[in-house]
Each structure stands twice: as structure tokens, then as C-alpha cells.
Design an enzyme around this catalytic site. Structure first.
Site, PDB file in Angstrom:
ATOM      1  N   LYS A  66       0.738  -1.289   0.025  1.00 26.32           N
ATOM      2  CA  LYS A  66      -0.124   0.051   0.030  1.00 26.32           C
ATOM      3  C   LYS A  66       0.688   1.269  -0.082  1.00 26.32           C
ATOM      4  CE  LYS A  66      -1.725   0.973   4.089  1.00 26.32           C
ATOM      5  NZ  LYS A  66      -0.933   2.171   4.453  1.00 26.32           N
ATOM      6  N   THR A  67       1.564   1.450   0.901  1.00 23.92           N
ATOM      7  CA  THR A  67       2.675   2.731   0.989  1.00 23.92           C
ATOM      8  C   THR A  67       3.300   2.813  -0.325  1.00 23.92           C
ATOM      9  OG1 THR A  67       2.774   2.482   3.402  1.00 23.92           O
ATOM     10  CG2 THR A  67       4.342   3.872   2.557  1.00 23.92           C
ATOM     11  N   ASP A 250      -4.611   8.090   2.696  1.00 26.75           N
ATOM     12  CA  ASP A 250      -4.407   6.627   3.287  1.00 26.75           C
ATOM     13  C   ASP A 250      -5.292   6.352   4.572  1.00 26.75           C
ATOM     14  OD1 ASP A 250      -2.794   4.439   3.771  1.00 26.75           O
ATOM     15  OD2 ASP A 250      -1.279   5.621   4.782  1.00 26.75           O
ATOM     16  N   GLU A 251      -5.630   4.850   4.409  1.00 23.36           N
ATOM     17  CA  GLU A 251      -6.276   4.316   5.455  1.00 23.36           C
ATOM     18  C   GLU A 251      -7.633   4.780   5.370  1.00 23.36           C
ATOM     19  OE1 GLU A 251      -5.319   1.904   6.919  1.00 23.36           O
ATOM     20  OE2 GLU A 251      -3.009   1.917   7.201  1.00 23.36           O
ATOM     21  N   GLN A 281      -9.633  -4.267   7.033  1.00 19.03           N
ATOM     22  CA  GLN A 281      -8.895  -3.869   8.386  1.00 19.03           C
ATOM     23  C   GLN A 281      -9.657  -2.561   9.078  1.00 19.03           C
ATOM     24  OE1 GLN A 281      -4.602  -4.270   7.946  1.00 19.03           O
ATOM     25  NE2 GLN A 281      -4.941  -4.243   5.769  1.00 19.03           N
ATOM     26  N   ARG A 627      -0.591 -10.371  10.357  1.00 14.15           N
ATOM     27  CA  ARG A 627       0.858  -9.817  10.735  1.00 14.15           C
ATOM     28  C   ARG A 627       1.827 -10.823  10.601  1.00 14.15           C
ATOM     29  NH1 ARG A 627      -0.525  -5.581   9.511  1.00 14.15           N
ATOM     30  NH2 ARG A 627      -2.346  -6.576   8.834  1.00 14.15           N
TER      31      ARG A 627
END
Length: 742
Positions: A66-67, A250-251, A281, A627
Site C-alpha cells: 500500500k505505502t 491513506d487508511e 482492516q 501480521r
């Protein structure tokens, strides 16, 4: 709440002519680093970077880069000359994420990223408000209040209104006001549904008036006032919708209502808004996040393109398969399936254990085994659903000498509520403990202020006595008067009474009595802040921990040694954290503990939010699983001490939702009975213990209690009496506190 009609009205007033590109076609990109980065993108990532015009939703699954997509897209806009830095608005949720993005963009463009509007929602709103403060009733030099200042101001207003400070505690009032602000609600937009809300609303109005007089704003105001600015001044809104040719978020799944409305207003210019997020998420509903914001993206932005990032670069295929089968049970989602090019790898390991102690022992042994195989402690994490679960792992690691860190919170014995509880225990065991006495003297509030404390300190220094001794002497004089004198007298009497029970009352039961009768437990029960439920759970776990020792002094010695050992840790440590704190992190090995019904999914979430709460809990489980890079180990206990009672553990429904082809299950262990083992059976306040109290008291007997006064016994239950007191009504008290009045 701001209405959609208002959004359309402002859009109609604005000049919405399409903007022309800075050049008719993209310029040749000269940055070698950018070329290398862009050429290594997978097809979906490349599509997310190249679609620059119109609304775009990038559904970025866990570990899908994503980043990388965000920073490459931002660099592409600048290097292709589609926009100057000042024409790009990029919004993140944390300062850390903003800093990282700015650094990575600067490297990609091989130059300075100065001039970008890149930051958190709050930092960008501050920047806008500083320029237009007078339009929202402030001066450009306005102050941003921190939490302490906010609570102090609310406390003044509560006092001025002569309200009950327990019912309208500043934290409760601040929490309600904050929730309203997160929903974009000014006082005039709120319709109270109860007398309680009516009073809070009045305080909200007074609070906002006071902020204007002080030329101040709190964090909730930063977005709310920016919304008001845009709604009331379409020319100002037009200025920014014209300036920001491209918006990146973002997010997006974590946005609340106010942030969502703010973004929609700004996106009415070119419509070039790119939101990156993952509906699977969205785990922060308890603090205002609305998963519906991302789910209705296509409706909010007609013609939107959705790009799914599904290739995972983090986890092995079994972990991804198990996580995908779990999250597929949710109805409220777009739907995507993560996959990886990695082959092989361990299946998800599911292990049943006898109880929490055995769970900690199992995890400790596996950590040691992995460490002996040269696995770094830094690459291992223990994820829990509730903060109180960390205690048994901390204790076990200290016994084994395994260094650890608690992320996103304090170590168990460092937490505020646990330190307060320890102070109460210390002053009962050691009557001259001045530090413990000072800590609990006005906690909860008893009306003992700083002036009284100064008198006590002064006398203690002059006479070279402890603070409790100074208090004991001074309440016999006129040096301390009024409410403070009465409160000190009561507290000292209570401490003496609790101390007299050290040898006659089981220390676990005594600890509960102390925390209840001191008002400390009640203080957190009436507290409406998001942290309060967790603090209450930690207090219950504190009593559980205490009961495992033969006496209260032995337990206090143990804690002192634990606190001393905390500083003796190396740089390499196992991470312990809640599932919420784990978002955005990754580890080679992840232990997912406490997967039992009632604990995970948490009963409070199910009770308060029903199906929506269950789906958020399932998303939390999905976040936990994803994770892990190499191995995920899930544990559940057949028995667990919850709320000071042994309960049989039922494996979480989430375990059955994991695809069988991706998991490996193990048995509960050597013992198969579901009743608590004899070695762990301890006296419990909820279980009547045999007693000869019925020989001393009888029903309808007139008795006296030091705290509640006179009354008549209604029922006798073990060592407890239910008494109908003349002035206090029905109370359940310990028989040892009562004497006959006949």
C-alpha cells in the site's frame, strides 16, 4: 450532521469547470530511482499509479504494498508535471506515516518534497484554519488545547453549573463532546435523547463559547471548524478545491464522519481523489471510524474505479488461506482474495491449553525453542484481545529471563490503575509508606486538596514522621478543617480496619474489599472514557495475580522485583501488544492468544453492536493473522479466570471459520476435565464459603455497621450478610464488619 443537500448546494455555487493539465501530455520522467521503482510494480499496483484522473479506490489487502503505491503515485504526479507540490493534498492518519511518505517521495523524485500538503487530517486543518481563523471566530494565533487543559476547562464549567462531579465527570463530558465532534455535529445540530444528553449539550455550548473567549480550539474542533469554514464560506472552499488538483488519502477505512465530509467537500473540484484502504482492516469503530465510508465509495463518487491489490508479499500461503477463509464470513465487505508467489511454509498452528498459566508456559517454551534456532526475539509477537491478558505472559517471561516490550501501552504493573491498586495494598501492609499514602489520599477524589497536602508535608518534615502519621496527628487539631479533615479521618479509619483483616480475611478477598470500599472500582465504573473498561479488566486481573501468592506481603515483594528487573533488558525483545496496536506491523512469528468465546470475539462488542460488532471482531482476527510472515500460532484455554471466577473456555467461533486445509490442530493437553484444577482453586468472593456466622447472627436481627449505620439482617449467605440499613437501603456486607445492636 451536515446534509448531502448542503454538499450539492455548495458544489452548484462553485466554479466546477474542469482544470487543464499543466501540460498536454506527461513529461519524460528523469528520476532513475522512480523508473526502477515503477518498473518493479505488479500489474495492479501499476494500474493504481497510472489512473490519475477521476475517483479511484485502491483496496489494498494486508501486505500488498500500500505505502509503495501511494508514494510512487505521488512521485508520478510530480515528475510527470501533472501538478506542482502545492497542488497535491495527501492525507495520512499519523505523523509517522506522513514523515515516512515524505522521505520516500523525496528519494523517488531525487529532490525536495517541500511544498506538498502532506500530513494528518489535524495538521492540514490547522494549516487552513490559521489562514482563515477570523471566519470561524478565532484569531490566527489560536491555541490548541491538550487533554489536560480541556479537562480543566470542563471541570470549571461543571462546577459553575453546580452539577454532580461524579455523574458529570470531566472525562465523561469530554468523551461525549468528542464523539459529537467526530460526527461533524455542532451544538445546533444535536437533538438530545435524554436529560443526561440535554445537560451535556448545554455544557458543550458553554464549552465552545469559552474556547472562543480563550482564542482556543481542541483537537475535535480542528476538523469541525474547518468543516464549518467550508460550509459557511463557499469562496474559501472554492479556493482549496481549485488549488488541490489531486487528493490522496491513506487508511480511508479509518475515517470518521467529520473526516469523510471534509474530504467530500474538497473532492468537488477536479474529482481526482484516490483513497487507499482495506475494508477488511477497519477495526476502530469504537473510536468513531465508519467502515461504511469505504463501502459506499462508488455511490459517493459516481464513475469511480476500484483497483484491488491482492498479491501479498508478507505471509506464506497457509496464513493467507486461513485469513481469507475467516474474513469471507463477513457480509459487509467488497471482497478480495489475497495470494502469494511463496510456496510451502507452516500451516496455522492451533493449540488448546488447560488455562491461562499453561498458555503462557507454552508460548514461553516456543519462544525459547525458536530463539535457540537463531530466530530473533524482535521478530516474535504475542497479540492479545484485552490488555489484562499480558500479565501472565509478562510474569512467565520474567521467570524465564526472556526480555520483552509492551507496545501501545504500559507493562502490566506500570499501568495507572494497577499502580493505584498497589499503593492501596502497600499502605495496608506498611502503615508508614508515605509515597503510597500520598498516591491514594485523593484517589478517588475525596476533597483533600494541595493545601492540605502541603500542611501534611510541612508537619512531617518538621517532626520527622511519615505522611500517614502526620495525618493521624493533625486530624486531632484545627490545622485541617472541613471536608478534608473528615475525608482524612475516614480514610485513616478504613486503612486501619483493612489492616486488621490481614490475618483473618483471604488476601484476594481483602483486595476486592479495599478496592470496592475505597471507591476506586466505582470511580472507573462511572467513567465513560474508552479506557475505562480496560482499566476495570486490569483491576480484576490484578486481584487474580495477587491470589496466586500465599500472602499480600509476598505479592508486593514479587512486584518490587518485577519492576526492578524491567530495566535489565537487552535491545532484542519479544513484543507483547493488543490486536488493535498490531495494525501496520509484521513479524516472522505471531502468537494469537485467548481465542475463546466471550474474550474473542469480545462479549462487550457483541452486546453493544450485535452483528456489526461481530464483523469488526472478525476483522480484528484477520488483522492479527496477517501480521505473521512465517508462522501463526493460535491458542485457546479450556479454563480461564474471568471477573474473578473460573469459567470453562469455549473455543472461539473464528477457529471453526479457518479453512481446514491451512491449519493444524492439537489437543487440549494432558488433562481433559473442564473444571478448574485443584491447585488453582482459590476462595472467591462470589462463592459462599463455609462459616460459623449463622451462629453469631440471625435473620431480622438489629445490627450496626461502621459505614452504613443501623439496620436489620434480611438474609445470611456464607460469610456475607444482606442488611436493610435505615439510611442506606439494602447492602451486602461482610459479617466481620457488623456487630449486634440488640
Amino acid at each position: 450532521m451536515f446534509e448531502k443537500d448542503s454538499l450539492r448546494a455548495i458544489s452548484h455555487k462553485m466554479n466546477t469547470q474542469p482544470h487543464q493539465n499543466m501540460s498536454s501530455s506527461p513529461q519524460i520522467i528523469s528520476s532513475r530511482r522512480y523508473i526502477d521503482e515503477a518498473s518493479s510494480l505488479n500489474p495492479a499496483q501499476r494500474q493504481a499509479v497510472e489512473i490519475t484522473e477521476g475517483p479511484l479506490l485502491v483496496l489494498a489487502g494486508a501486505g500488498t504494498g500500500k505505502t509503495r503505491v501511494l508514494t510512487t503515485r505521488l512521485a508520478s504526479l510530480l515528475l510527470s508535471h501533472k501538478a506542482w507540490p502545492s497542488q497535491v493534498l495527501s492525507v495520512t492518519f499519523t505523523n509517522k506515516a506522513a514523515f515516512e511518505m515524505k522521505e520516500r517521495v523525496a528519494k523517488l523524485i531525487e529532490g525536495s518534497a517541500e511544498g506538498l500538503w502532506l500530513g494528518t487530517f489535524h495538521s492540514i486543518c490547522v494549516r487552513i484554519l490559521r489562514k482563515h481563523a477570523e471566519l470561524v471566530g478565532l484569531q490566527s494565533s489560536f491555541t490548541i488545547l491538550d487533554t489536560d487543559d480541556q479537562l480543566r476547562l470542563i471541570k470549571q464549567l461543571v462546577k459553575a453549573e453546580s452539577l454532580d462531579e461524579k455523574k458529570f465527570a470531566p472525562r465523561i463530558v469530554a468523551s461525549v463532546i468528542s464523539r459529537w465532534k467526530d460526527r461533524g455535529l455542532t451544538p445546533s445540530k444535536i437533538t438530545p435523547t435524554s436529560d443526561f444528553e440535554k445537560i451535556i449539550l448545554r455544557l458543550y455550548e458553554f464549552y465552545q463559547d469559552r474556547l472562543r473567549i480563550l482564542n482556543a480550539a481542541d483537537f475535535g474542533d480542528l476538523i469541525l471548524l474547518c468543516l464549518k469554514l467550508f460550509m459557511d464560506h463557499s469562496d474559501v472552499l472554492a479556493q482549496y478545491t481549485t488549488q488541490f488538483r489531486y487528493i490522496l488519502v491513506d487508511e480511508y477505512q479509518d475515517t470518521n464522519v467529520a473526516q469523510y465530509l471534509w474530504l467530500r467537500l474538497l473532492a468537488q473540484g477536479t474529482g481526482n481523489i484516490c483513497c487507499v484502504g482495506d475494508d477488511d482492516q477497519s477495526i476502530y469503530g469504537w473510536r468513531g471510524a465508519e467502515v461504511g465510508n469505504i463501502l459506499r465509495f462508488e455511490k459517493d463518487f459516481p464513475g469511480a474505479v476500484i483497483v484491488r491489490l491482492e498479491q501479498n508479499y508478507r505471509s506464506n500461503a497457509h496464513i493467507l488461506g486461513a485469513a481469507s477463509s475467516l474474513i469471507s464470513q463477513n457480509a459487509g465487505r467488497f471482497g478480495k482474495t489475497l495470494w502469494t508467489e511463496k510456496t510451502g511454509g507452516e500451516k496455522v498452528h492451533i493449540q488448546g491449553v488447560w488455562d491461562g498459566e499453561e498458555e503462557a508456559r507454552l508460548v514461553g517454551e516456543k519462544v525459547e525453542d525458536l530463539h535457540r534456532q537463531s530466530q530473533s526475539l524482535n521478530q516474535m509477537a504475542i497479540l492479545v484481545r484485552a490488555g489484562f491478558q499480558t500479565r501472565e505472559f509478562e510474569e512467565r517471561f520474567l521467570t524465564l529471563g526472556i526480555p520483552y516490550r509492551v507496545i501501545g501501552g504500559f507493562r502490566f504493573y506500570e499501568r495507572l490503575e494497577v499502580r493505584d491498586a498497589l499503593a492501596y495494598m502497600r499502605i495496608v501492609v506498611q502503615p508508614q509508606d508515605s509515597l503510597a499514602f500520598e498516591r491514594i489520599m485523593n484517589t478517588p477524589k475525596r476533597g483533600i486538596g494541595t493545601s492540605t497536602l502541603q500542611i501534611l508535608h510541612q508537619y512531617a518534615r518538621c517532626e520527622q514522621v511519615s505522611l500517614p502519621e502526620a495525618a493521624l496527628r493533625l486530624i486531632e487539631t484545627d490545622e485541617i478543617r472541613g471536608k478534608a479533615k473528615t475525608a482524612l479521618h475516614t480514610l485513616l479509619h478504613d486503612i486501619g480496619r483493612w489492616r486488621s483483616q490481614l490475618t483473618t480475611t483471604p488476601h484476594g478477598e481483602l483486595a476486592r474489599i479495599i478496592l470496592d470500599e475505597s471507591g476506586y472500582t466505582a470511580m472507573w465504573q462511572v467513567d465513560k472514557s474508552p479506557e475505562a473498561p480496560g482499566r476495570l479488566e486490569n483491576l480484576k486481573e490484578f486481584v487474580n495475580a495477587l491470589e496466586e501468592f500465599e500472602s499480600l506481603p509476598t505479592f508486593l515483594d514479587h512486584v518490587s522485583l518485577v519492576m526492578e528487573n524491567i530495566t535489565n533488558t537487552s535491545a532484542e525483545m519479544v513484543s507483547i501488544m493488543t490486536l488493535h496496536s498490531a495494525k501496520g506491523l509484521e513479524f516472522n512469528t505471531v502468537f494469537l492468544t485467548g481465542w475463546e468465546e466471550g474474550l474473542f470475539p469480545h462479549q462487550r462488542s457483541l452486546g453493544e453492536s450485535g452483528e456489526a460488532g461481530l464483523e469488526e471482531e472478525r476483522r480484528l482476527a484477520y488483522v492479527g493473522l496477517t501480521r505473521a510472515r512465517e508462522r501463526a500460532i493460535i491458542t485457546f484455554a479450556a479454563n480461564r479466570r474471568v471477573h474473578n471466577q473460573w469459567q470453562s473456555g469455549i473455543p472461539s467461533r473464528f477457529i471453526d471459520e479457518l479453512s481446514s486445509q491451512h491449519v493444524e490442530r492439537f489437543t487440549v493437553g494432558k488433562r481433559h476435565s473442564f473444571s478448574p484444577p485443584p491447585r488453582r482453586q482459590l476462595p472467591d468472593i462470589h462463592t459462599p464459603q463455609p462459616s460459623s456466622i449463622s451462629k453469631t447472627f440471625h435473620v431480622k436481627q438489629r445490627v450496626f455497621h461502621m459505614k452504613f449505620g443501623y439496620g436489620y439482617i434480611v438474609t445470611i449467605e456464607g460469610s456475607k450478610l444482606e442488611i436493610d440499613f435505615d439510611h442506606s437501603g439494602l447492602k451486602m456486607v461482610m459479617g466481620s464488619f457488623v456487630e449486634s445492636a440488640e
